[in-house]
Write a protein that holds these residues in place. Structure first.
Motif, PDB file in Angstrom:
ATOM      1  N   VAL A   1      -0.537   0.502   7.048  1.00 39.30           N
ATOM      2  CA  VAL A   1      -0.152  -0.899   7.154  1.00 39.30           C
ATOM      3  C   VAL A   1      -0.355  -1.363   8.600  1.00 39.30           C
ATOM      4  O   VAL A   1      -0.782  -2.487   8.858  1.00 39.30           O
ATOM      5  CB  VAL A   1       1.294  -1.105   6.689  1.00 39.30           C
ATOM      6  N   ALA A   2      -0.090  -0.469   9.538  1.00 39.84           N
ATOM      7  CA  ALA A   2      -0.346  -0.783  10.942  1.00 39.84           C
ATOM      8  C   ALA A   2      -1.844  -0.783  11.262  1.00 39.84           C
ATOM      9  O   ALA A   2      -2.282  -1.510  12.160  1.00 39.84           O
ATOM     10  CB  ALA A   2       0.366   0.221  11.841  1.00 39.84           C
ATOM     11  N   HIS A   3      -2.616   0.003  10.509  1.00 37.81           N
ATOM     12  CA  HIS A   3      -4.063   0.121  10.739  1.00 37.81           C
ATOM     13  C   HIS A   3      -4.785  -0.067   9.397  1.00 37.81           C
ATOM     14  O   HIS A   3      -5.325   0.887   8.843  1.00 37.81           O
ATOM     15  CB  HIS A   3      -4.391   1.495  11.324  1.00 37.81           C
ATOM     16  N   PRO A   4      -4.807  -1.288   8.873  1.00 38.35           N
ATOM     17  CA  PRO A   4      -5.300  -1.489   7.504  1.00 38.35           C
ATOM     18  C   PRO A   4      -6.820  -1.439   7.379  1.00 38.35           C
ATOM     19  O   PRO A   4      -7.555  -1.751   8.317  1.00 38.35           O
ATOM     20  CB  PRO A   4      -4.791  -2.902   7.180  1.00 38.35           C
ATOM     21  N   ALA A   5      -7.265  -1.000   6.201  1.00 38.88           N
ATOM     22  CA  ALA A   5      -8.677  -1.045   5.800  1.00 38.88           C
ATOM     23  C   ALA A   5      -9.574  -0.249   6.743  1.00 38.88           C
ATOM     24  O   ALA A   5     -10.725  -0.607   6.962  1.00 38.88           O
ATOM     25  CB  ALA A   5      -9.153  -2.503   5.707  1.00 38.88           C
ATOM     26  N   GLN A   6      -9.054   0.836   7.279  1.00 40.96           N
ATOM     27  CA  GLN A   6      -9.820   1.662   8.214  1.00 40.96           C
ATOM     28  C   GLN A   6      -9.809   3.142   7.828  1.00 40.96           C
ATOM     29  O   GLN A   6     -10.271   3.981   8.604  1.00 40.96           O
ATOM     30  CB  GLN A   6      -9.237   1.523   9.624  1.00 40.96           C
ATOM     31  N   ALA A   7      -9.259   3.463   6.660  1.00 39.71           N
ATOM     32  CA  ALA A   7      -9.116   4.869   6.256  1.00 39.71           C
ATOM     33  C   ALA A   7      -8.366   5.655   7.322  1.00 39.71           C
ATOM     34  O   ALA A   7      -8.683   6.818   7.615  1.00 39.71           O
ATOM     35  CB  ALA A   7     -10.472   5.499   5.970  1.00 39.71           C
ATOM     36  N   TYR A   8      -7.358   5.034   7.892  1.00 45.02           N
ATOM     37  CA  TYR A   8      -6.595   5.654   8.981  1.00 45.02           C
ATOM     38  C   TYR A   8      -5.953   6.959   8.514  1.00 45.02           C
ATOM     39  O   TYR A   8      -5.374   7.036   7.429  1.00 45.02           O
ATOM     40  CB  TYR A   8      -5.522   4.682   9.460  1.00 45.02           C
ATOM     41  N   ASP A   9      -6.044   7.992   9.329  1.00 43.50           N
ATOM     42  CA  ASP A   9      -5.457   9.307   9.046  1.00 43.50           C
ATOM     43  C   ASP A   9      -5.927   9.848   7.697  1.00 43.50           C
ATOM     44  O   ASP A   9      -5.138  10.387   6.924  1.00 43.50           O
ATOM     45  CB  ASP A   9      -3.927   9.223   9.086  1.00 43.50           C
ATOM     46  N   ALA A  10      -7.212   9.684   7.425  1.00 44.09           N
ATOM     47  CA  ALA A  10      -7.763  10.196   6.164  1.00 44.09           C
ATOM     48  C   ALA A  10      -7.567  11.702   6.068  1.00 44.09           C
ATOM     49  O   ALA A  10      -7.742  12.426   7.049  1.00 44.09           O
ATOM     50  CB  ALA A  10      -9.242   9.847   6.067  1.00 44.09           C
TER      51      ALA A  10
ATOM     52  N   GLU B   1       2.813   8.008 -24.176  1.00 43.69           N
ATOM     53  CA  GLU B   1       3.491   6.827 -24.719  1.00 43.69           C
ATOM     54  C   GLU B   1       2.503   5.824 -25.313  1.00 43.69           C
ATOM     55  O   GLU B   1       2.900   4.758 -25.789  1.00 43.69           O
ATOM     56  CB  GLU B   1       4.302   6.132 -23.612  1.00 43.69           C
ATOM     57  N   GLY B   2       1.205   6.148 -25.255  1.00 46.55           N
ATOM     58  CA  GLY B   2       0.186   5.254 -25.804  1.00 46.55           C
ATOM     59  C   GLY B   2      -0.353   4.244 -24.814  1.00 46.55           C
ATOM     60  O   GLY B   2      -0.981   3.261 -25.207  1.00 46.55           O
ATOM     61  N   VAL B   3      -0.132   4.497 -23.522  1.00 46.24           N
ATOM     62  CA  VAL B   3      -0.544   3.552 -22.482  1.00 46.24           C
ATOM     63  C   VAL B   3      -1.359   4.308 -21.429  1.00 46.24           C
ATOM     64  O   VAL B   3      -0.894   5.303 -20.887  1.00 46.24           O
ATOM     65  CB  VAL B   3       0.682   2.881 -21.827  1.00 46.24           C
ATOM     66  N   ARG B   4      -2.564   3.812 -21.141  1.00 45.16           N
ATOM     67  CA  ARG B   4      -3.399   4.475 -20.136  1.00 45.16           C
ATOM     68  C   ARG B   4      -3.255   3.786 -18.784  1.00 45.16           C
ATOM     69  O   ARG B   4      -3.404   2.567 -18.682  1.00 45.16           O
ATOM     70  CB  ARG B   4      -4.866   4.451 -20.545  1.00 45.16           C
ATOM     71  N   PRO B   5      -3.003   4.542 -17.722  1.00 40.04           N
ATOM     72  CA  PRO B   5      -2.986   3.949 -16.380  1.00 40.04           C
ATOM     73  C   PRO B   5      -4.405   3.747 -15.858  1.00 40.04           C
ATOM     74  O   PRO B   5      -5.349   4.425 -16.276  1.00 40.04           O
ATOM     75  CB  PRO B   5      -2.239   4.985 -15.545  1.00 40.04           C
ATOM     76  N   ASN B   6      -4.523   2.804 -14.923  1.00 33.61           N
ATOM     77  CA  ASN B   6      -5.820   2.468 -14.348  1.00 33.61           C
ATOM     78  C   ASN B   6      -5.685   2.403 -12.826  1.00 33.61           C
ATOM     79  O   ASN B   6      -4.881   1.622 -12.305  1.00 33.61           O
ATOM     80  CB  ASN B   6      -6.306   1.128 -14.899  1.00 33.61           C
ATOM     81  N   LEU B   7      -6.452   3.226 -12.136  1.00 35.60           N
ATOM     82  CA  LEU B   7      -6.319   3.371 -10.689  1.00 35.60           C
ATOM     83  C   LEU B   7      -6.657   2.076  -9.951  1.00 35.60           C
ATOM     84  O   LEU B   7      -7.703   1.467 -10.183  1.00 35.60           O
ATOM     85  CB  LEU B   7      -7.231   4.488 -10.195  1.00 35.60           C
ATOM     86  N   HIS B   8      -5.779   1.721  -9.018  1.00 31.97           N
ATOM     87  CA  HIS B   8      -5.908   0.494  -8.233  1.00 31.97           C
ATOM     88  C   HIS B   8      -5.918   0.856  -6.750  1.00 31.97           C
ATOM     89  O   HIS B   8      -4.862   0.950  -6.118  1.00 31.97           O
ATOM     90  CB  HIS B   8      -4.724  -0.419  -8.562  1.00 31.97           C
ATOM     91  N   PRO B   9      -7.093   1.099  -6.143  1.00 32.46           N
ATOM     92  CA  PRO B   9      -7.132   1.305  -4.687  1.00 32.46           C
ATOM     93  C   PRO B   9      -6.610   0.050  -3.970  1.00 32.46           C
ATOM     94  O   PRO B   9      -6.951  -1.075  -4.350  1.00 32.46           O
ATOM     95  CB  PRO B   9      -8.623   1.529  -4.409  1.00 32.46           C
ATOM     96  N   HIS B  10      -5.788   0.252  -2.951  1.00 31.68           N
ATOM     97  CA  HIS B  10      -5.082  -0.872  -2.324  1.00 31.68           C
ATOM     98  C   HIS B  10      -5.012  -0.634  -0.822  1.00 31.68           C
ATOM     99  O   HIS B  10      -4.611   0.442  -0.369  1.00 31.68           O
ATOM    100  CB  HIS B  10      -3.668  -0.952  -2.920  1.00 31.68           C
ATOM    101  N   VAL B  11      -5.407  -1.625  -0.042  1.00 29.24           N
ATOM    102  CA  VAL B  11      -5.331  -1.514   1.408  1.00 29.24           C
ATOM    103  C   VAL B  11      -3.892  -1.236   1.827  1.00 29.24           C
ATOM    104  O   VAL B  11      -2.939  -1.808   1.291  1.00 29.24           O
ATOM    105  CB  VAL B  11      -5.849  -2.801   2.077  1.00 29.24           C
ATOM    106  N   GLY B  12      -3.725  -0.341   2.793  1.00 26.78           N
ATOM    107  CA  GLY B  12      -2.399   0.006   3.280  1.00 26.78           C
ATOM    108  C   GLY B  12      -1.799   1.229   2.627  1.00 26.78           C
ATOM    109  O   GLY B  12      -0.741   1.702   3.050  1.00 26.78           O
ATOM    110  N   THR B  13      -2.469   1.761   1.596  1.00 27.61           N
ATOM    111  CA  THR B  13      -1.959   2.939   0.884  1.00 27.61           C
ATOM    112  C   THR B  13      -2.883   4.129   1.135  1.00 27.61           C
ATOM    113  O   THR B  13      -3.957   4.003   1.728  1.00 27.61           O
ATOM    114  CB  THR B  13      -1.863   2.683  -0.626  1.00 27.61           C
ATOM    115  N   TRP B  14      -2.482   5.285   0.617  1.00 27.30           N
ATOM    116  CA  TRP B  14      -3.276   6.500   0.823  1.00 27.30           C
ATOM    117  C   TRP B  14      -4.503   6.560  -0.078  1.00 27.30           C
ATOM    118  O   TRP B  14      -5.347   7.437   0.084  1.00 27.30           O
ATOM    119  CB  TRP B  14      -2.413   7.735   0.646  1.00 27.30           C
ATOM    120  N   ILE B  15      -4.598   5.674  -1.058  1.00 22.83           N
ATOM    121  CA  ILE B  15      -5.852   5.512  -1.814  1.00 22.83           C
ATOM    122  C   ILE B  15      -6.317   4.088  -1.525  1.00 22.83           C
ATOM    123  O   ILE B  15      -5.972   3.138  -2.226  1.00 22.83           O
ATOM    124  CB  ILE B  15      -5.668   5.753  -3.319  1.00 22.83           C
ATOM    125  N   GLU B  16      -7.088   3.967  -0.462  1.00 19.79           N
ATOM    126  CA  GLU B  16      -7.438   2.656   0.102  1.00 19.79           C
ATOM    127  C   GLU B  16      -8.924   2.364  -0.015  1.00 19.79           C
ATOM    128  O   GLU B  16      -9.327   1.255  -0.360  1.00 19.79           O
ATOM    129  CB  GLU B  16      -7.017   2.642   1.575  1.00 19.79           C
TER     130      GLU B  16
END
Length: 302
Positions: free
Chosen positions: A127-136, A158-173
């Motif tokens: 969050v301090a270093h967004p969209a830079q793959a910081y500390d990959a 449960e009959g529900v499939r999750p769908n991956l959402h890459p998001h800036v600021g998270t570890w999957i960015e």
């Protein structure tokens, strides 16, 4: 399991995640700023949307939520589960249990898909270093992937499939991190939820990313942005919130993304959801922001 709930073949459904009402003065989101739920849902419908992101309030039953949707005239669109663990902090079992509970709610609403992203706190390094793959860290991505696999097992049961959402600021960015997770898990277990704005901010070739995984996409978060602001933020070392406050996000059609070109990479038979998200409205009035979003989406994709 189908990649999308039944709809009119080749005609996407247009939905809204009404987060513009939650935009806070510090460049974040504050759900307490939004109108009470019945009023908010009514405003979504009046603005021109027929579907809204499914989110059952904590103190409501699924039945009460469905009744309000029916009364207002809205259909539920896939919601979102936040994984608040990096896969090695000791909270994994609790996260998996929470994921199963949210999936059961979705199943009760007749949904077969849900978004899945990692948590993002104001004090997080990216969050301090967004969209830079910081500390990959590939080992962290591996741990997250293992946890996502467990979450997927609980949800699919449960009959529900999750769908991956890459998001800036998270570890999957980044696109690289997103592809690593998607390639490690089968499409029956994990789909792909691209967010046009977050992927573009993180430097992805969004159209190619969407095209490469198009058959795994049941819905898209349609988000426009000013790439010029994103570039300025990287150059000047802005954090996530400062970049947002500097005018990153805008209503669809008002920014610098080729949203139609990106969506055109989906199969011609795509009948899932195009879900608008405006994290911080460029149009000051939140209702007018939603009206303009609906107008542009219907004009462009219908």
């Amino acid at each position: 399991m189908s990649n999308a709930s039944p709809g009119t073949t080749g005609v996407p459904r247009i939905a809204l995640n009404p987060i513009q009402w939650m935009a806070s003065d510090d460049g974040w989101l504050d759900p307490s700023k939004a109108p009470e739920r019945e009023q908010l849902l009514s405003l979504v419908k009046q603005a021109g949307f027929d579907s809204v992101m499914a989110e059952v309030p904590a103190d409501w039953t699924v039945q009460r939520y469905q009744a309000v949707l029916d009364e207002v005239g809205l259909a539920p669109a896939p919601g979102y589960f936040v994984c608040r663990s990096d896969g090695r902090d000791g909270t994994e079992n609790d996260v998996v249990a929470s994921a199963g509970a949210i999936a059961r709610q979705h199943a009760e609403l007749g949904m077969t898909q849900i978004g899945l992203g990692l948590g993002m706190g104001k004090d997080m390094p990216r969050v301090a270093h967004p969209a830079q793959a910081y500390d990959a860290d590939p080992s962290r991505v591996e741990a997250v992937t293992t946890l996502i696999g467990r979450i997927a097992d609980a949800m699919v049961a449960e009959g529900v499939r999750p769908n991956l959402h890459p998001h800036v600021g998270t570890w999957i960015e980044t696109e690289e991190e997103g592809r690593a997770v998607l390639d490690a898990l089968p499409d029956s277990q994990l789909g792909f939820l691209p967010d046009t704005g977050h992927l573009a901010w993180a430097g992805s070739d969004v159209g190619k990313f969407v095209k490469d995984y198009a058959e795994r996409i049941p819905f898209v978060h349609v988000k426009d942005c000013r790439l010029s602001v994103a570039a300025q933020g990287r150059e000047q070392g802005w954090g996530y919130q400062q970049t947002v406050l500097s005018g990153l996000w805008v209503e669809p059609g008002r920014g610098e993304l080729d949203l139609k070109g990106i969506i055109d990479k989906l199969p011609s038979t795509f009948d899932g959801w195009l879900m608008v998200e405006v994290d911080r409205p460029d149009i000051a009035d939140c209702y007018e922001s939603a009206v303009e979003s609906a107008r542009w989406m219907h004009a462009t994709f219908r």
